[in-house]
Design a protein around this motif. Structure first.
Motif, mmCIF file in Angstrom:
data_model
loop_
_atom_site.group_PDB
_atom_site.id
_atom_site.type_symbol
_atom_site.label_atom_id
_atom_site.label_comp_id
_atom_site.label_asym_id
_atom_site.label_seq_id
_atom_site.Cartn_x
_atom_site.Cartn_y
_atom_site.Cartn_z
ATOM 1 N N GLY A 142 53.016 85.346 -23.090
ATOM 2 C CA GLY A 142 52.529 86.336 -22.136
ATOM 3 C C GLY A 142 51.121 86.821 -22.420
ATOM 4 N N ASP A 143 50.678 86.690 -23.683
ATOM 5 C CA ASP A 143 49.320 87.134 -24.009
ATOM 6 C C ASP A 143 48.271 86.154 -23.497
ATOM 7 O OD1 ASP A 143 50.532 85.461 -26.067
ATOM 8 O OD2 ASP A 143 48.642 85.664 -27.138
ATOM 9 N N HIS A 144 48.711 85.060 -22.860
ATOM 10 C CA HIS A 144 47.768 84.125 -22.242
ATOM 11 C C HIS A 144 47.349 84.597 -20.850
ATOM 12 C CE1 HIS A 144 49.583 80.632 -24.835
ATOM 13 N NE2 HIS A 144 49.028 81.586 -25.550
ATOM 14 N N TYR A 145 47.945 85.698 -20.399
ATOM 15 C CA TYR A 145 47.690 86.179 -19.043
ATOM 16 C C TYR A 145 47.323 87.660 -19.065
ATOM 17 C CZ TYR A 145 50.057 81.880 -17.736
ATOM 18 O OH TYR A 145 50.397 80.563 -17.610
ATOM 19 N N ALA A 146 46.533 88.055 -18.082
ATOM 20 C CA ALA A 146 46.212 89.467 -17.888
ATOM 21 C C ALA A 146 46.909 89.936 -16.614
ATOM 22 C CB ALA A 146 44.703 89.665 -17.764
ATOM 23 N N MET A 147 47.551 91.078 -16.685
ATOM 24 C CA MET A 147 48.242 91.592 -15.505
ATOM 25 C C MET A 147 47.245 92.281 -14.581
ATOM 26 S SD MET A 147 51.559 94.107 -15.212
ATOM 27 C CE MET A 147 50.669 95.600 -15.641
ATOM 28 N N GLY A 148 47.263 91.882 -13.333
ATOM 29 C CA GLY A 148 46.356 92.485 -12.369
ATOM 30 C C GLY A 148 47.026 93.461 -11.430
ATOM 31 N N TYR A 149 48.352 93.315 -11.251
ATOM 32 C CA TYR A 149 49.053 94.153 -10.271
ATOM 33 C C TYR A 149 50.546 94.032 -10.517
ATOM 34 C CZ TYR A 149 51.221 95.379 -5.782
ATOM 35 O OH TYR A 149 52.032 95.923 -4.805
ATOM 36 N N SER A 150 51.266 95.120 -10.284
ATOM 37 C CA SER A 150 52.725 95.051 -10.286
ATOM 38 C C SER A 150 53.284 96.128 -9.381
ATOM 39 C CB SER A 150 53.297 95.201 -11.706
ATOM 40 O OG SER A 150 53.250 96.559 -12.125
ATOM 41 N N TYR A 151 54.465 95.905 -8.887
ATOM 42 C CA TYR A 151 55.155 96.911 -8.089
ATOM 43 C C TYR A 151 56.647 96.767 -8.350
ATOM 44 C CZ TYR A 151 56.075 100.182 -4.298
ATOM 45 O OH TYR A 151 56.453 101.293 -3.570
ATOM 46 N N ILE A 161 60.883 93.303 -8.334
ATOM 47 C CA ILE A 161 59.652 93.578 -9.067
ATOM 48 C C ILE A 161 58.718 92.397 -8.848
ATOM 49 C CG2 ILE A 161 58.610 93.991 -11.327
ATOM 50 C CD1 ILE A 161 61.343 95.037 -12.259
ATOM 51 N N VAL A 162 57.504 92.675 -8.403
ATOM 52 C CA VAL A 162 56.500 91.615 -8.251
ATOM 53 C C VAL A 162 55.360 91.897 -9.222
ATOM 54 C CG1 VAL A 162 57.067 91.063 -5.858
ATOM 55 C CG2 VAL A 162 55.389 92.847 -6.332
ATOM 56 N N VAL A 163 54.861 90.826 -9.842
ATOM 57 C CA VAL A 163 53.784 90.937 -10.823
ATOM 58 C C VAL A 163 52.766 89.833 -10.551
ATOM 59 C CG1 VAL A 163 53.171 91.057 -13.267
ATOM 60 C CG2 VAL A 163 55.467 91.740 -12.527
ATOM 61 N N ALA A 164 51.505 90.211 -10.427
ATOM 62 C CA ALA A 164 50.423 89.232 -10.273
ATOM 63 C C ALA A 164 49.682 89.122 -11.599
ATOM 64 C CB ALA A 164 49.467 89.658 -9.158
ATOM 65 N N LEU A 165 49.509 87.899 -12.077
ATOM 66 C CA LEU A 165 48.891 87.636 -13.369
ATOM 67 C C LEU A 165 47.695 86.703 -13.204
ATOM 68 C CD1 LEU A 165 52.178 86.816 -15.316
ATOM 69 C CD2 LEU A 165 50.928 88.969 -15.417
ATOM 70 N N ARG A 166 46.729 86.844 -14.100
ATOM 71 C CA ARG A 166 45.578 85.941 -14.144
ATOM 72 C C ARG A 166 45.546 85.249 -15.496
ATOM 73 N NH1 ARG A 166 40.585 86.520 -16.375
ATOM 74 N NH2 ARG A 166 40.858 88.752 -16.683
ATOM 75 N N PHE A 176 46.107 81.904 -10.940
ATOM 76 C CA PHE A 176 46.768 83.164 -10.611
ATOM 77 C C PHE A 176 48.250 82.900 -10.387
ATOM 78 C CE2 PHE A 176 42.339 83.656 -9.545
ATOM 79 C CZ PHE A 176 42.040 84.890 -10.100
ATOM 80 N N ARG A 177 49.081 83.717 -11.025
ATOM 81 C CA ARG A 177 50.528 83.539 -10.944
ATOM 82 C C ARG A 177 51.157 84.800 -10.355
ATOM 83 N NH1 ARG A 177 51.802 79.542 -14.921
ATOM 84 N NH2 ARG A 177 49.939 78.232 -15.098
ATOM 85 N N VAL A 178 52.263 84.607 -9.676
ATOM 86 C CA VAL A 178 53.104 85.714 -9.253
ATOM 87 C C VAL A 178 54.486 85.498 -9.842
ATOM 88 C CG1 VAL A 178 54.284 86.814 -7.318
ATOM 89 C CG2 VAL A 178 51.856 86.279 -7.137
ATOM 90 N N GLY A 243 37.892 88.697 -8.141
ATOM 91 C CA GLY A 243 38.552 89.524 -9.131
ATOM 92 C C GLY A 243 38.457 88.994 -10.545
ATOM 93 N N ARG A 244 37.950 87.775 -10.742
ATOM 94 C CA ARG A 244 37.856 87.244 -12.093
ATOM 95 C C ARG A 244 36.748 87.960 -12.853
ATOM 96 N NH1 ARG A 244 38.076 80.945 -13.235
ATOM 97 N NH2 ARG A 244 40.166 81.442 -12.554
ATOM 98 N N SER A 245 37.062 88.347 -14.081
ATOM 99 C CA SER A 245 36.069 89.031 -14.898
ATOM 100 C C SER A 245 34.995 88.059 -15.329
ATOM 101 C CB SER A 245 36.750 89.646 -16.135
ATOM 102 O OG SER A 245 37.348 88.644 -16.885
ATOM 103 N N ARG A 246 33.784 88.573 -15.461
ATOM 104 C CA ARG A 246 32.650 87.722 -15.853
ATOM 105 C C ARG A 246 32.291 87.979 -17.311
ATOM 106 N NH1 ARG A 246 30.203 85.500 -11.453
ATOM 107 N NH2 ARG A 246 30.856 86.314 -9.435
#
Length: 246
Positions: A142-151, A161-166, A176-178, A243-246
């Motif tokens: 899980g540390d290979h991804y950054a969470m961008g959104y959840s509900y 529960i939905v989670v969007a990951l980068r 990008f994963r959901v 949305g990708r960090s630079r």
């Protein structure tokens, strides 16, 4: 919310968390900070998993008060405590997270042995091997991804529960994963599924559609081999997804 980690209906069987900090109050500011951020609702925090290793303690907690807060907020809390008995103080880290597997990953990344933080069977179990496999993978990498959104939805007619990951690796397939967790109240089981997207906008749109009951099937995650073949082609660089960090 009666999520896959929600305690069983018999309240007498609900375990209680004990942070074991009674004699570690020499640093009053630290103690008050921990109280305000974690322990203020200690009697409403249900331990789903915990591990103690010398001065370190790791907790995966279900926060029963979250359902009364802002709609959609995560209901799982990861806590890492490090005690210093000689100085009679402690330090802590904490993170609210939408899924227990993500809390496990957060703790493993901070030194907790992976095989020591297994979840207690307090809620509806996984419905199938696909769910169990994805939960293991989320806990492990899980540390290979950054969470961008959840509900987190409390709707008893549609507990989801939905989670969007980068992906942190720009070369990852489907960057990008959901991840979607759903509870079947008739069988009292839960499923966890994953989909892959090329842009953050597409991932967030699918999440919105799922919460409104209008989503189609999750698109599959693009295989790594296919992604590598595409990466090797002599094409112009692809545009950076929003949305990708630079």
């Amino acid at each position: 919310m009666l999520s896959p980690t929600d305690p069983a209906p018999d309240r007498k069987s609900i375990p209680q968390v004990d942070f074991d900090l009674d004699d570690l109050d020499a640093d009053e500011e630290k103690y008050l900070d921990f109280y305000r951020k974690v322990a203020v609702h200690e009697d409403m925090l249900v331990p789903l998993a915990e591990h103690h290793d010398g001065p370190h303690s790791y907790y995966v907690l279900f926060d029963r008060t979250a359902t009364w807060g802002h709609p959609g907020v995560p209901q799982v809390l990861a806590v890492h405590l490090q005690r210093d008995h000689e100085k009679r103080t402690f330090s802590f880290e904490h993170a609210p997270l939408p899924l227990p597997a993500m809390a496990q990953s957060w703790l493993i990344h901070r030194g907790c042995p992976r095989d020591a933080i297994a979840l207690a069977p307090l809620g509806p179990p996984p419905a199938d091997e696909a769910t169990r496999a994805l939960e293991r993978r989320l806990a492990g990498d899980g540390d290979h991804y950054a969470m961008g959104y959840s509900y987190t939805s409390d709707d008893p007619e549609d507990m989801v529960i939905v989670v969007a990951l980068r992906a942190l690796d720009e070369r990852a397939p489907s960057p990008f994963r959901v991840v979607v967790e759903e509870v079947d109240t008739e069988t009292w089981t839960h499923t966890l599924r994953e989909g892959g997207f090329d842009t953050l906008g597409e991932a967030l749109q699918w999440c919105d559609d799922r919460l409104s009951g209008q989503a189609g099937p999750l698109p599959p995650v693009r295989p790594a081999a296919a992604a590598n073949r595409q990466a090797g082609l002599p094409k112009a660089p692809a545009p950076r997804p929003p949305g990708r960090s630079r």
